[in-house]
Design a protein around this motif. Sequence first.
Motif, short mmCIF file in Angstrom:
data_model
loop_
_atom_site.label_atom_id
_atom_site.label_comp_id
_atom_site.label_asym_id
_atom_site.label_seq_id
_atom_site.Cartn_x
_atom_site.Cartn_y
_atom_site.Cartn_z
N ASP A 151 23.06 36.01 -21.93
CA ASP A 151 22.30 35.84 -20.69
C ASP A 151 22.75 34.58 -19.96
O ASP A 151 23.00 34.60 -18.75
CB ASP A 151 20.80 35.79 -21.00
CG ASP A 151 19.92 35.89 -19.77
OD1 ASP A 151 20.39 36.41 -18.73
OD2 ASP A 151 18.76 35.47 -19.85
N GLU A 152 22.87 33.47 -20.67
CA GLU A 152 23.32 32.21 -20.07
C GLU A 152 24.74 32.32 -19.54
O GLU A 152 25.06 31.81 -18.47
CB GLU A 152 23.22 31.08 -21.07
CG GLU A 152 21.81 30.67 -21.40
CD GLU A 152 21.72 29.66 -22.54
OE1 GLU A 152 22.75 29.03 -22.88
OE2 GLU A 152 20.62 29.50 -23.09
N ALA A 153 25.61 32.99 -20.29
CA ALA A 153 27.00 33.14 -19.87
C ALA A 153 27.10 33.94 -18.57
O ALA A 153 27.90 33.61 -17.70
CB ALA A 153 27.82 33.81 -20.97
N VAL A 154 26.27 34.97 -18.43
CA VAL A 154 26.26 35.76 -17.19
C VAL A 154 25.76 34.89 -16.04
O VAL A 154 26.35 34.88 -14.96
CB VAL A 154 25.40 37.03 -17.34
CG1 VAL A 154 25.17 37.71 -16.00
CG2 VAL A 154 26.05 37.99 -18.33
N GLU A 155 24.68 34.16 -16.29
CA GLU A 155 24.12 33.28 -15.24
C GLU A 155 25.12 32.23 -14.80
O GLU A 155 25.17 31.86 -13.63
CB GLU A 155 22.84 32.62 -15.73
CG GLU A 155 21.67 33.55 -15.93
CD GLU A 155 21.20 34.20 -14.64
OE1 GLU A 155 21.16 33.52 -13.59
OE2 GLU A 155 20.89 35.41 -14.69
N ASN A 156 25.93 31.72 -15.73
CA ASN A 156 26.91 30.67 -15.43
C ASN A 156 28.28 31.22 -15.05
O ASN A 156 29.22 30.45 -14.86
CB ASN A 156 27.05 29.73 -16.63
CG ASN A 156 25.78 28.97 -16.91
OD1 ASN A 156 25.05 28.61 -16.01
ND2 ASN A 156 25.52 28.72 -18.18
N ASN A 157 28.39 32.55 -14.95
CA ASN A 157 29.66 33.20 -14.61
C ASN A 157 30.79 32.81 -15.56
O ASN A 157 31.93 32.64 -15.14
CB ASN A 157 30.06 32.92 -13.16
CG ASN A 157 29.11 33.55 -12.18
OD1 ASN A 157 28.72 34.70 -12.35
ND2 ASN A 157 28.74 32.81 -11.16
#
Length: 87
Positions: free
Chosen positions: A28-34
């Motif tokens: 989830d964090e990786a998606v949010e941070n691209n």
Amino acid sequence: MSKEIKEALGPDGLPSHDYFLDAVNHIDEAVENNTIAVGAAKGIIFSLVEILGAMVGDPDLPNHLKSGYMGVLDLAVELEAKLAKHR
């Protein structure tokens, strides 16, 4: 078996629900941070949902583990729905 794998597994040989929760939160964090492609995130989350679904459906799984896995499964399904909105 490596030391890291042994530490990730409980005395029953199964990973704790925290192990999967960390994975879902990391994606989830990786998606949010691209920092991960959405397609890759979708594949990983799909796999986690499948694994957790199989674990929750195991009649021999102790109830205390089942409830933890079910909570993480719910979060993974929510993230899967969120990712489905991305193109």
